[in-house]
Design a protein around this motif. Sequence first.
Motif, PDB file in Angstrom:
ATOM      1  N   CYS A  76       0.838  -1.207   0.000  1.00  0.00           N
ATOM      2  CA  CYS A  76       0.000   0.000   0.000  1.00  0.00           C
ATOM      3  C   CYS A  76       0.870   1.253   0.000  1.00  0.00           C
ATOM      4  CB  CYS A  76      -0.932  -0.003   1.216  1.00  0.00           C
ATOM      5  SG  CYS A  76      -2.320  -1.154   1.106  1.00  0.00           S
ATOM      6  N   ARG A  77       1.922   1.236   0.779  1.00  0.00           N
ATOM      7  CA  ARG A  77       2.819   2.387   0.825  1.00  0.00           C
ATOM      8  C   ARG A  77       3.528   2.580  -0.507  1.00  0.00           C
ATOM      9  NH1 ARG A  77       6.645   3.846   5.559  1.00  0.00           N
ATOM     10  NH2 ARG A  77       6.592   5.667   4.218  1.00  0.00           N
ATOM     11  N   GLN A  78       4.002   1.481  -1.080  1.00  0.00           N
ATOM     12  CA  GLN A  78       4.706   1.590  -2.365  1.00  0.00           C
ATOM     13  C   GLN A  78       3.788   2.113  -3.460  1.00  0.00           C
ATOM     14  OE1 GLN A  78       6.363  -2.355  -2.995  1.00  0.00           O
ATOM     15  NE2 GLN A  78       8.337  -1.739  -2.192  1.00  0.00           N
ATOM     16  N   ARG A  79       2.529   1.682  -3.438  1.00  0.00           N
ATOM     17  CA  ARG A  79       1.574   2.075  -4.475  1.00  0.00           C
ATOM     18  C   ARG A  79       0.816   3.356  -4.114  1.00  0.00           C
ATOM     19  NH1 ARG A  79       1.656  -0.662  -9.468  1.00  0.00           N
ATOM     20  NH2 ARG A  79       2.377  -2.787  -9.131  1.00  0.00           N
ATOM     21  N   VAL A  81      -1.396   3.868  -1.826  1.00  0.00           N
ATOM     22  CA  VAL A  81      -2.807   3.628  -1.518  1.00  0.00           C
ATOM     23  C   VAL A  81      -2.977   3.869  -0.021  1.00  0.00           C
ATOM     24  CG1 VAL A  81      -4.634   1.885  -1.396  1.00  0.00           C
ATOM     25  CG2 VAL A  81      -3.141   1.984  -3.387  1.00  0.00           C
ATOM     26  N   PRO A  82      -3.833   4.815   0.381  1.00  0.00           N
ATOM     27  CA  PRO A  82      -3.940   5.182   1.795  1.00  0.00           C
ATOM     28  C   PRO A  82      -4.601   4.122   2.674  1.00  0.00           C
ATOM     29  CG  PRO A  82      -5.605   6.339   0.509  1.00  0.00           C
ATOM     30  CD  PRO A  82      -4.737   5.607  -0.476  1.00  0.00           C
ATOM     31  N   ARG A  83      -3.774   3.325   3.324  1.00  0.00           N
ATOM     32  CA  ARG A  83      -4.256   2.344   4.292  1.00  0.00           C
ATOM     33  C   ARG A  83      -3.300   2.373   5.479  1.00  0.00           C
ATOM     34  NH1 ARG A  83      -7.493   2.390   0.879  1.00  0.00           N
ATOM     35  NH2 ARG A  83      -8.861   0.734   0.076  1.00  0.00           N
ATOM     36  N   PRO A  84      -3.702   2.943   6.616  1.00  0.00           N
ATOM     37  CA  PRO A  84      -2.805   3.030   7.768  1.00  0.00           C
ATOM     38  C   PRO A  84      -2.491   1.657   8.346  1.00  0.00           C
ATOM     39  CG  PRO A  84      -5.018   3.722   8.376  1.00  0.00           C
ATOM     40  CD  PRO A  84      -5.021   3.550   6.889  1.00  0.00           C
ATOM     41  N   LEU A  85      -1.313   1.519   8.909  1.00  0.00           N
ATOM     42  CA  LEU A  85      -0.895   0.251   9.500  1.00  0.00           C
ATOM     43  C   LEU A  85      -1.861  -0.191  10.585  1.00  0.00           C
ATOM     44  CD1 LEU A  85       1.161  -2.024   9.761  1.00  0.00           C
ATOM     45  CD2 LEU A  85       2.508  -0.561  11.281  1.00  0.00           C
ATOM     46  N   LYS A  86      -2.361   0.780  11.341  1.00  0.00           N
ATOM     47  CA  LYS A  86      -3.283   0.451  12.423  1.00  0.00           C
ATOM     48  C   LYS A  86      -4.568  -0.185  11.872  1.00  0.00           C
ATOM     49  CE  LYS A  86      -4.581   2.498  16.844  1.00  0.00           C
ATOM     50  NZ  LYS A  86      -4.592   3.755  17.639  1.00  0.00           N
ATOM     51  N   GLY A  87      -5.047   0.325  10.737  1.00  0.00           N
ATOM     52  CA  GLY A  87      -6.254  -0.217  10.127  1.00  0.00           C
ATOM     53  C   GLY A  87      -6.043  -1.625   9.603  1.00  0.00           C
ATOM     54  N   HIS A  96      -1.318  -5.522  16.688  1.00  0.00           N
ATOM     55  CA  HIS A  96      -0.679  -4.410  15.972  1.00  0.00           C
ATOM     56  C   HIS A  96       0.829  -4.417  16.160  1.00  0.00           C
ATOM     57  CE1 HIS A  96       0.069  -0.414  14.365  1.00  0.00           C
ATOM     58  NE2 HIS A  96       0.664  -0.093  15.504  1.00  0.00           N
ATOM     59  N   SER A  97       1.284  -4.672  17.379  1.00  0.00           N
ATOM     60  CA  SER A  97       2.721  -4.655  17.662  1.00  0.00           C
ATOM     61  C   SER A  97       3.460  -5.712  16.849  1.00  0.00           C
ATOM     62  CB  SER A  97       2.968  -4.884  19.159  1.00  0.00           C
ATOM     63  OG  SER A  97       2.407  -6.125  19.568  1.00  0.00           O
ATOM     64  N   GLU A  98       2.836  -6.869  16.648  1.00  0.00           N
ATOM     65  CA  GLU A  98       3.478  -7.941  15.887  1.00  0.00           C
ATOM     66  C   GLU A  98       3.529  -7.604  14.393  1.00  0.00           C
ATOM     67  OE1 GLU A  98       3.256 -12.827  15.458  1.00  0.00           O
ATOM     68  OE2 GLU A  98       1.645 -11.735  16.460  1.00  0.00           O
ATOM     69  N   VAL A  99       2.448  -7.022  13.887  1.00  0.00           N
ATOM     70  CA  VAL A  99       2.424  -6.615  12.472  1.00  0.00           C
ATOM     71  C   VAL A  99       3.447  -5.512  12.237  1.00  0.00           C
ATOM     72  CG1 VAL A  99       1.021  -5.623  10.623  1.00  0.00           C
ATOM     73  CG2 VAL A  99       0.008  -7.284  12.191  1.00  0.00           C
ATOM     74  N   SER A 100       3.503  -4.560  13.151  1.00  0.00           N
ATOM     75  CA  SER A 100       4.452  -3.456  13.034  1.00  0.00           C
ATOM     76  C   SER A 100       5.890  -3.963  13.057  1.00  0.00           C
ATOM     77  CB  SER A 100       4.234  -2.467  14.190  1.00  0.00           C
ATOM     78  OG  SER A 100       5.161  -1.410  14.138  1.00  0.00           O
ATOM     79  N   ARG A 101       6.170  -4.904  13.951  1.00  0.00           N
ATOM     80  CA  ARG A 101       7.511  -5.492  14.046  1.00  0.00           C
ATOM     81  C   ARG A 101       7.870  -6.249  12.763  1.00  0.00           C
ATOM     82  NH1 ARG A 101       6.727  -7.416  18.641  1.00  0.00           N
ATOM     83  NH2 ARG A 101       6.123  -9.545  18.083  1.00  0.00           N
ATOM     84  N   SER A 102       6.907  -6.960  12.215  1.00  0.00           N
ATOM     85  CA  SER A 102       7.127  -7.710  10.965  1.00  0.00           C
ATOM     86  C   SER A 102       7.402  -6.757   9.803  1.00  0.00           C
ATOM     87  CB  SER A 102       5.902  -8.583  10.652  1.00  0.00           C
ATOM     88  OG  SER A 102       5.668  -9.515  11.674  1.00  0.00           O
ATOM     89  N   ALA A 183      -4.357  12.366  18.729  1.00  0.00           N
ATOM     90  CA  ALA A 183      -3.663  11.129  18.358  1.00  0.00           C
ATOM     91  C   ALA A 183      -4.632  10.129  17.735  1.00  0.00           C
ATOM     92  CB  ALA A 183      -2.988  10.521  19.583  1.00  0.00           C
ATOM     93  N   SER A 184      -5.809  10.011  18.327  1.00  0.00           N
ATOM     94  CA  SER A 184      -6.815   9.075  17.812  1.00  0.00           C
ATOM     95  C   SER A 184      -7.262   9.463  16.398  1.00  0.00           C
ATOM     96  CB  SER A 184      -8.023   9.042  18.754  1.00  0.00           C
ATOM     97  OG  SER A 184      -9.027   8.183  18.256  1.00  0.00           O
ATOM     98  N   ALA A 185      -7.488  10.756  16.179  1.00  0.00           N
ATOM     99  CA  ALA A 185      -7.914  11.231  14.860  1.00  0.00           C
ATOM    100  C   ALA A 185      -6.836  10.996  13.808  1.00  0.00           C
ATOM    101  CB  ALA A 185      -8.263  12.715  14.924  1.00  0.00           C
ATOM    102  N   ALA A 186      -5.574  11.019  14.236  1.00  0.00           N
ATOM    103  CA  ALA A 186      -4.458  10.830  13.303  1.00  0.00           C
ATOM    104  C   ALA A 186      -4.099   9.361  13.105  1.00  0.00           C
ATOM    105  CB  ALA A 186      -3.230  11.590  13.803  1.00  0.00           C
ATOM    106  N   GLY A 187      -4.703   8.493  13.925  1.00  0.00           N
ATOM    107  CA  GLY A 187      -4.382   7.073  13.824  1.00  0.00           C
ATOM    108  C   GLY A 187      -3.002   6.747  14.357  1.00  0.00           C
ATOM    109  N   THR A 188      -2.571   7.514  15.364  1.00  0.00           N
ATOM    110  CA  THR A 188      -1.269   7.270  15.970  1.00  0.00           C
ATOM    111  C   THR A 188      -1.436   7.177  17.479  1.00  0.00           C
ATOM    112  OG1 THR A 188       1.022   8.052  16.049  1.00  0.00           O
ATOM    113  CG2 THR A 188      -0.699   9.744  16.153  1.00  0.00           C
TER     114      THR A 188
END
Length: 221
Positions: A76-79, A81-87, A96-102, A183-188
């Motif tokens: 998504c980042r390369q292309r 396409v707006p999809r946040p990691l949290k989503g 989330h922590s495991e996906v982020s680490r991966s 922070a919540s509105a920003a997805g962080t």
Amino acid sequence: MMKKLKRYDTRSKLDDTWGRNLSIAMAELDRLSTVLSIPKMVKESAALIYRQALKADLIRGRSIDAFVAASLYAACRQRKVPRPLKGISKASIREHSEVSRSYRLLHRQLKLKMPIDDPMKFVSGIASKLNLKPDTERFAVDILMRAKERRGLSGKDPRGIAAAALYMACIEMDDKKIQKEVASAAGTTEVTLRNRLKGLEVTLRDRVEINEELTVTPPAP
């Protein structure tokens, strides 16, 4: 002959393991792509990234599902396409922590090149979610422009930087919002917001000086 047979047997087992891994991974990728309405080209890019990770032996002993989600986020980042990691993490069955680490492992080991997002493109969306005054949004953009001039935006999470600029603008414009809301509105996270806020304050010295620079009209000649 026995050595050859043993070698063929080992290869056969590896092929079976590879095939089973890919079968599970592609099924999860199909599910995530459907849930998140991912375009076909992004899905194909994610599949390619996952195969590269599998070939590099990054997934051995780790979660297939976490790497699928991480590969999808990378695609998504390369292309762009707006999809946040949290989503994506929320749609995944992994934390989330495991996906982020991966994702960090993928990025580092595969040397993935990602386009750099401009924090300014996130300001309007975050401000809209918070129902901020137009003047507050403009002030945040001004803050980001000055930080960019001083090269204080490079290498930082663009959403976190945008959130920090908006929070700083809220304080200056008396548009009352707490860190948790921004922070919540920003997805962080609040921790990320505070870290980015400190970085902006260091770059721009202090809010009083920023306010003076942005609001004081120079005297007429």
